[in-house]
Design an enzyme around this catalytic site. Structure first.
Site, PDB file in Angstrom:
ATOM      1  N   ARG A 168      19.324   0.930  22.864  1.00 59.58           N
ATOM      2  CA  ARG A 168      19.394  -0.106  21.823  1.00 59.58           C
ATOM      3  C   ARG A 168      19.919   0.487  20.521  1.00 59.58           C
ATOM      4  NH1 ARG A 168      14.028  -3.242  21.148  1.00 59.58           N
ATOM      5  NH2 ARG A 168      15.306  -4.445  19.701  1.00 59.58           N
TER       6      ARG A 168
ATOM      7  N   CYS B 278      12.063  -0.236  13.728  1.00 57.29           N
ATOM      8  CA  CYS B 278      12.155  -0.447  15.181  1.00 57.29           C
ATOM      9  C   CYS B 278      12.810  -1.805  15.409  1.00 57.29           C
ATOM     10  CB  CYS B 278      10.777  -0.344  15.828  1.00 57.29           C
ATOM     11  SG  CYS B 278       9.584  -1.554  15.219  1.00 57.29           S
TER      12      CYS B 278
END
Length: 174
Positions: A60, A120
């Site tokens: 990611r 995050c």
């Protein structure tokens, strides 16, 4: 330390069924220095005063995996480093030793006096980075709780947020 899976594996008691809530008063003190806003992150992009650590998976972070939320760009905040939260944990879900945590932090250019912002996907696993720093004896890390869910949106309020990918190429989409 180890969460519910470790609790169960150690044969500790568990309950099922409806929870029986009881009143409880909590006393906490809001600490604004522990949080970062989108504006703070935009400012840090240019000042570089704080090291940004991203707890998402490398796939990611580098934009190689599809984002789980619709309307999100792939990649990461330019200048940030990837320290996947799972690398901080042992197989049973506990934090690694202080020595191992310090080695992992050093590998992403975090020394004891480095101010850090943890980020995050949504602000949750960033807290594992902050906890690991605390456990390793480092100063408290701030958390950008808007995280990628805010920074990585395809449509932004205000100035666009640049995104870096695997080759640190910056796109000014927004």
């Amino acid at each position: 330390d180890g969460g519910f899976p470790l609790w169960r594996s150690e044969g500790l008691p568990v309950e099922s069924g409806a929870e029986k809530p009881f009143p409880k008063t909590y006393h906490c003190q809001y600490q604004p220095a522990m949080l970062r806003t989108l504006d703070d992150m935009r400012h840090n992009l240019f000042s570089g005063r704080e090291r940004v650590l991203d707890a998402r998976s490398p796939g990611r972070f580098y934009g190689e995996e599809k984002e789980p939320r619709p309307g999100m760009r792939a990649g990461h905040i330019p200048g940030s480093a990837n320290l996947h939260y799972a690398t901080l944990l042992t197989k049973d879900g506990r934090l690694k030793s202080v020595t191992e945590l310090r080695k992992l932090l050093k590998a992403v250019e975090v020394e004891h006096d480095t101010p850090v912002i943890a980020t995050c996907g949504s602000g949750v696993t960033a807290c594992i980075l902050a906890l690991a720093m605390e456990a390793a004896g480092y100063p408290q890390a701030a958390v950008y709780d808007g995280s990628w869910a805010e920074w990585g949106r395809e449509e932004q309020k205000g100035p666009p947020t640049p995104v870096a990918g695997k080759r640190e190429q910056i796109s000014k989409s927004g």
